[in-house]
Scaffold this active site. Structure first.
Site, PDB file in Angstrom:
ATOM      1  CG  ASP A  93      -1.954  -1.206   1.325  1.00 23.58           C
ATOM      2  OD1 ASP A  93      -2.351  -1.588  -0.109  1.00 23.58           O
ATOM      3  OD2 ASP A  93      -2.074  -1.990   2.452  1.00 23.58           O
ATOM      4  CE  LYS A 145       3.121  -2.633  -4.401  1.00 26.20           C
ATOM      5  NZ  LYS A 145       2.546  -2.373  -2.893  1.00 26.20           N
ATOM      6  N   GLY A 164      -3.989  -4.701  -4.423  1.00 29.32           N
ATOM      7  CA  GLY A 164      -5.036  -3.679  -4.602  1.00 29.32           C
ATOM      8  C   GLY A 164      -4.200  -2.447  -5.197  1.00 29.32           C
ATOM      9  CG  HIS A 165      -1.453  -2.338  -7.388  1.00 31.86           C
ATOM     10  ND1 HIS A 165      -0.468  -2.880  -8.109  1.00 31.86           N
ATOM     11  CD2 HIS A 165      -1.142  -2.508  -6.000  1.00 31.86           C
ATOM     12  CE1 HIS A 165       0.434  -3.616  -7.263  1.00 31.86           C
ATOM     13  NE2 HIS A 165      -0.025  -3.380  -6.087  1.00 31.86           N
ATOM     14  CD  GLN A 214       1.222  -9.103  -2.318  1.00 28.15           C
ATOM     15  OE1 GLN A 214       1.972  -9.571  -2.868  1.00 28.15           O
ATOM     16  NE2 GLN A 214      -0.035  -8.946  -2.467  1.00 28.15           N
TER      17      GLN A 214
END
Ligand code: IMO
Ligand code: MG
Length: 428
Positions: A13, A16, A40-41, A221
């Site tokens: 988080d 990225k 989750g991007h 991650q």
């Protein structure tokens, strides 16, 4: 040939998705090399937040190739949903999104087992997407790869055997026959969906390198969630570190030209596990609110704390990071004072290197250095020189402490909200 790895230096988080989106403009290939839909991007697309879990963030640029390589584990339902959502937004993925034939498939039982292990084993606070159990099967040599999935008789045989192996743990949770029926019922739809995407992605990368293409490897991650170098066992089950690119994408180590670390101006983590700088006070609440620190995959509130330079120094070392992008500095603009963790203290001993011991990780006290708040607007600033002096000092101090140069600073979700501190760096 030119390649760049973009990876997270904390517990994920770090932003990225935005960074990869920003740099994708310059790349020809964008590659996801580990993890799965636990990531989750969040990107901004047509002025609205858009979350990708599995498909590389470069997909929104129509002319780029996006690869999901062998180090990734794939939930076909979730990939299909993502592809459908992209198609709805008129983003064409055909002939430019490819999945490695050696990538392992997450099956429905992996998700059920993920939940069971959370109640039974150490509670990790996983995303419950079946990531850990799918990687465990890969290591146990009973996993089902994309190429196996597409050979119906091989697939059916492996499912039969795997369900015998899983029977004990699934007992009382789900009827094995019903589960098997569901897996076989979904097979035609999912294998038809998967087939056109499957390719030898390691070979594709070799060809791309021969043609002098620019390749960006995107981690999911962060280093502190790395299976080997993170806060074990409170980690994910893959290797987001730069070394993970070689095994996760099938390229040799001398093919990596640069590593850019993404680092948040403060620290967050979701899920359980040690977190020395965690704040339980109003500063923690302030950062959570201002930074909108809620999981993009699970919606869980993120734990928040001051910048931990022990953690980031560790990341700089294990990834050989020379360049960093600092994100979310704008979220700290209204704080009166700012602290930076410079070491840990446990039983009167000072630790400057990140300790491997669970006890020390859990009970160490952070040693803080204090600085005045920025005292000025950060949001909307377009150059390093125009940042408040205290913000400039904060950046310089972080660089000194972690031992890498902060070349970019991000001050918001939008792609344009990035300051180039070092204008001479070329990423590819
Ligand atoms: P991005 O790509 C933050 C965390 C989970 C849990 C641990 C193990 O958005 O940075 P898993 O489901 O992977 O077995 O869970 O890892 N985790 C993440 N935390 N961002 C992520 O991805 C994460 N992916 C996994 O919360 O603590
Ligand atoms: Mg996340």
């Amino acid at each position: 040939m030119s390649t760049l790895v973009v990876l997270g230096t904390q517990w994920g988080d770090e932003g990225k998705g935005k960074v990869v989106h920003y740099l994708s403009r310059q790349a020809d290939y964008i590659v996801r090399y580990q993890g799965g839909n636990n990531a989750g991007h969040t990107l901004i697309f047509e002025d609205k937040p858009f979350v990708l879990h599995l498909v590389p963030s470069g997909v929104l640029f129509p002319e780029k190739y996006c690869l999901i390589t062998n180090g990734v584990v794939i939930d076909l339902e979730s990939l299909k949903e993502e592809v459908d959502a992209l198609t709805k937004k008129k983003v064409v993925v055909k002939n430019r999104l490819f999945v490695s034939e050696q990538a392992h498939i997450i099956l429905p039982y992996h998700k059920i087992i993920d939940g069971i292990l959370e109640d039974w084993n150490v509670k990790i606070g996983t995303t419950k997407k079946g990531i850990g159990p799918a990687y465990a099967d890969k290591v146990k040599r009973i996993g089902i790869r994309a190429v196996d999935y597409l050979e119906k008789d091989v697939f059916e045989d492996l499912i039969e055997k795997n369900l015998i192996e899983k029977a004990a743990i699934l007992k009382g949770k789900i009827d094995i026959e019903i589960l098997k029926k569901r897996i076989f019922e979904d097979y035609n739809k999912l294998s038809e969906f998967l087939r056109p995407f499957v390719a030898n992605t390691s070979f594709m990368l070799e060809e791309a390198m021969k043609e002098n293409k620019k390749i960006l490897f995107e981690s999911a991650q962060g280093t502190l969630l790395d299976l080997d170098f993170g806060t074990y066992p409170f980690v994910t089950s893959s290797n987001p570190i730069a070394g993970g690119v070689c095994s996760g994408a099938g390229i040799g180590p001398t093919k990596i030209n640069g590593v850019l670390g993404v680092v948040k101006a403060y620290t967050t983590r979701v899920g359980e596990g040690p977190f020395a700088v965690e704040l339980f006070d109003e500063v923690g609440d302030f950062l959570r609110k201002k930074g909108e620190e809620y999981g993009a995959t699970t919606g869980r509130p993120r734990r928040c704390g001051w910048f931990d330079s022990v953690v980031v120094r560790h990341s700089v070392r294990v990834n050989d990071i020379r360049n960093l992008i600092l994100t979310k500095l704008d979220c700290m603009e209204d704080l009166d004072k700012i602290k930076i963790c410079v070491a840990y203290k446990y039983k009167n001993k000072i630790y400057k290197e990140f300790p491997a011991s669970r006890t020390i990780q859990n009970y160490a006290e952070p040693v803080y250095e204090e600085m005045p708040g920025f005292q000025g607007k950060v949001k909307g600033v377009m150059s390093f020189e125009n940042l408040p002096v205290n913000a400039q000092r904060y950046i310089k101090r972080l660089e000194e402490l972690v031992g890498a140069s902060i070349d970019l600073v991000s001050l918001g979700r939008r792609r344009e909200e990035i300051i180039e501190v070092n204008k001479n760096v070329s990423w590819f």
